[in-house]
Design a protein around this motif. Sequence first.
Motif, PDB file in Angstrom:
ATOM      1  N   UNK A  46       0.819  -1.222   0.000  1.00  0.00           N
ATOM      2  CA  UNK A  46       0.000   0.000   0.000  1.00  0.00           C
ATOM      3  C   UNK A  46       0.849   1.265   0.000  1.00  0.00           C
ATOM      4  N   UNK A  47       2.053   1.163   0.549  1.00  0.00           N
ATOM      5  CA  UNK A  47       2.923   2.338   0.602  1.00  0.00           C
ATOM      6  C   UNK A  47       4.385   1.904   0.534  1.00  0.00           C
ATOM      7  N   UNK A  48       5.169   2.685  -0.183  1.00  0.00           N
ATOM      8  CA  UNK A  48       6.612   2.488  -0.286  1.00  0.00           C
ATOM      9  C   UNK A  48       7.275   3.728   0.286  1.00  0.00           C
ATOM     10  N   UNK A  49       8.170   3.530   1.231  1.00  0.00           N
ATOM     11  CA  UNK A  49       8.941   4.638   1.794  1.00  0.00           C
ATOM     12  C   UNK A  49      10.416   4.321   1.598  1.00  0.00           C
ATOM     13  N   UNK A  50      11.147   5.250   1.004  1.00  0.00           N
ATOM     14  CA  UNK A  50      12.594   5.058   0.854  1.00  0.00           C
ATOM     15  C   UNK A  50      13.335   6.085   1.697  1.00  0.00           C
ATOM     16  N   UNK A  51      14.151   5.589   2.619  1.00  0.00           N
ATOM     17  CA  UNK A  51      15.016   6.457   3.425  1.00  0.00           C
ATOM     18  C   UNK A  51      16.432   5.906   3.270  1.00  0.00           C
ATOM     19  N   UNK A  52      16.842   5.740   2.030  1.00  0.00           N
ATOM     20  CA  UNK A  52      18.135   5.116   1.722  1.00  0.00           C
ATOM     21  C   UNK A  52      18.769   5.810   0.536  1.00  0.00           C
ATOM     22  N   UNK A  53      20.029   5.500   0.311  1.00  0.00           N
ATOM     23  CA  UNK A  53      20.761   6.060  -0.817  1.00  0.00           C
ATOM     24  C   UNK A  53      21.961   6.842  -0.345  1.00  0.00           C
ATOM     25  N   UNK A  54      23.038   6.747  -1.110  1.00  0.00           N
ATOM     26  CA  UNK A  54      24.276   7.426  -0.706  1.00  0.00           C
ATOM     27  C   UNK A  54      24.796   8.315  -1.822  1.00  0.00           C
ATOM     28  N   UNK A  55      25.605   9.281  -1.419  1.00  0.00           N
ATOM     29  CA  UNK A  55      26.303  10.157  -2.360  1.00  0.00           C
ATOM     30  C   UNK A  55      27.627  10.560  -1.715  1.00  0.00           C
ATOM     31  N   UNK A  56      28.615  10.809  -2.543  1.00  0.00           N
ATOM     32  CA  UNK A  56      29.955  11.117  -2.047  1.00  0.00           C
ATOM     33  C   UNK A  56      30.050  12.566  -1.581  1.00  0.00           C
ATOM     34  N   UNK A 103      13.949  18.189  15.248  1.00  0.00           N
ATOM     35  CA  UNK A 103      13.422  17.153  16.144  1.00  0.00           C
ATOM     36  C   UNK A 103      12.901  15.949  15.355  1.00  0.00           C
ATOM     37  N   UNK A 104      13.161  14.762  15.872  1.00  0.00           N
ATOM     38  CA  UNK A 104      12.793  13.545  15.150  1.00  0.00           C
ATOM     39  C   UNK A 104      11.292  13.437  14.921  1.00  0.00           C
ATOM     40  N   UNK A 105      10.481  13.924  15.872  1.00  0.00           N
ATOM     41  CA  UNK A 105       9.028  13.799  15.681  1.00  0.00           C
ATOM     42  C   UNK A 105       8.555  14.641  14.498  1.00  0.00           C
ATOM     43  N   UNK A 106       9.239  15.747  14.222  1.00  0.00           N
ATOM     44  CA  UNK A 106       8.883  16.558  13.053  1.00  0.00           C
ATOM     45  C   UNK A 106       9.187  15.807  11.759  1.00  0.00           C
ATOM     46  N   UNK A 107      10.335  15.123  11.744  1.00  0.00           N
ATOM     47  CA  UNK A 107      10.715  14.359  10.555  1.00  0.00           C
ATOM     48  C   UNK A 107       9.732  13.213  10.329  1.00  0.00           C
ATOM     49  N   UNK A 108       9.415  12.488  11.399  1.00  0.00           N
ATOM     50  CA  UNK A 108       8.440  11.393  11.288  1.00  0.00           C
ATOM     51  C   UNK A 108       7.116  11.917  10.736  1.00  0.00           C
ATOM     52  N   UNK A 109       6.692  13.068  11.215  1.00  0.00           N
ATOM     53  CA  UNK A 109       5.420  13.630  10.744  1.00  0.00           C
ATOM     54  C   UNK A 109       5.444  13.971   9.263  1.00  0.00           C
ATOM     55  N   UNK A 110       6.630  14.263   8.723  1.00  0.00           N
ATOM     56  CA  UNK A 110       6.731  14.481   7.277  1.00  0.00           C
ATOM     57  C   UNK A 110       6.334  13.234   6.503  1.00  0.00           C
ATOM     58  N   UNK A 111       6.773  12.082   6.972  1.00  0.00           N
ATOM     59  CA  UNK A 111       6.427  10.817   6.320  1.00  0.00           C
ATOM     60  C   UNK A 111       4.951  10.471   6.539  1.00  0.00           C
ATOM     61  N   UNK A 112       4.437  10.790   7.716  1.00  0.00           N
ATOM     62  CA  UNK A 112       3.011  10.571   7.993  1.00  0.00           C
ATOM     63  C   UNK A 112       2.164  11.417   7.041  1.00  0.00           C
ATOM     64  N   UNK A 113       2.565  12.660   6.859  1.00  0.00           N
ATOM     65  CA  UNK A 113       1.841  13.567   5.957  1.00  0.00           C
ATOM     66  C   UNK A 113       1.791  13.005   4.539  1.00  0.00           C
ATOM     67  N   UNK A 114       2.920  12.452   4.097  1.00  0.00           N
ATOM     68  CA  UNK A 114       2.986  11.905   2.746  1.00  0.00           C
ATOM     69  C   UNK A 114       2.141  10.649   2.592  1.00  0.00           C
ATOM     70  N   UNK A 115       2.244   9.746   3.571  1.00  0.00           N
ATOM     71  CA  UNK A 115       1.579   8.439   3.465  1.00  0.00           C
ATOM     72  C   UNK A 115       0.090   8.534   3.762  1.00  0.00           C
ATOM     73  N   UNK A 116      -0.279   9.237   4.801  1.00  0.00           N
ATOM     74  CA  UNK A 116      -1.670   9.248   5.257  1.00  0.00           C
ATOM     75  C   UNK A 116      -2.476  10.436   4.749  1.00  0.00           C
ATOM     76  N   UNK A 117      -1.801  11.437   4.229  1.00  0.00           N
ATOM     77  CA  UNK A 117      -2.513  12.584   3.673  1.00  0.00           C
ATOM     78  C   UNK A 117      -2.915  12.347   2.232  1.00  0.00           C
ATOM     79  N   UNK A 118      -3.318  13.409   1.568  1.00  0.00           N
ATOM     80  CA  UNK A 118      -3.758  13.312   0.173  1.00  0.00           C
ATOM     81  C   UNK A 118      -2.871  14.091  -0.780  1.00  0.00           C
ATOM     82  N   UNK A 119      -1.795  14.670  -0.266  1.00  0.00           N
ATOM     83  CA  UNK A 119      -0.942  15.489  -1.125  1.00  0.00           C
ATOM     84  C   UNK A 119      -0.232  14.625  -2.162  1.00  0.00           C
ATOM     85  N   UNK A 120       0.137  15.272  -3.262  1.00  0.00           N
ATOM     86  CA  UNK A 120       0.764  14.538  -4.367  1.00  0.00           C
ATOM     87  C   UNK A 120       1.729  15.455  -5.092  1.00  0.00           C
ATOM     88  N   UNK A 121       2.921  14.931  -5.371  1.00  0.00           N
ATOM     89  CA  UNK A 121       3.914  15.719  -6.086  1.00  0.00           C
ATOM     90  C   UNK A 121       4.538  16.810  -5.242  1.00  0.00           C
TER      91      UNK A 121
END
Length: 200
Positions: free
Chosen positions: A57-67, A175-193
Amino acid sequence: MRIVIIGGNGTIGKKVSAHFSKNNEVIIAARNDGDACVDISDSKSIEAMFDKIGNIDAIICIAGEAKWKSFDELTEDEYYIGLKSKLMGQVNLVRIGRKYLNPNGSITLTTGILADEPVVLTASAAMVNGAIHSFVKAVVLEIDNGARINVVSSGVVEDAYEKYQDYFPGHNPIPMHKVVNGYVKSVQGKINGEIIRIYD
């Protein structure tokens, strides 16, 4: 919901996984330890992961590296680390993952403040983050099946601030709770793009 979190064991990933695990089935995918194995720099590995876990139902990516390296010293091959991992890795998660996404599902990618406020040593990382922002705004014009795609872009998080503070003079730890809420907003909200910026 059934949610796969790529990078779910990392600094941010652990907090995001803990939050969503309260009321959802969370599958943690990682290179070494997790419920599923994946190397996002390899599209065949991404396909194998989705074949294993099935529809989602949802894909979340918190991965990837750059030099991180001075512009004068960055080689072409070192630029390709970020291009292949953080940029194309996330692009391929969208490209491949959407086939396994249930109707009206969501995909959330991750960048960071460097896209808008780069610091020294980040010519490669800032470039990759900015490219992901442009990709997300463009791909939502074409993606179907009711899928939504957003990106969370955070400043330096509290849990990593001590390690990175010298690179980000004058920046406020997020704060970590603010960051977590960003993912909540994306997954559980209706925003797009949207680029969900959490910089202060």
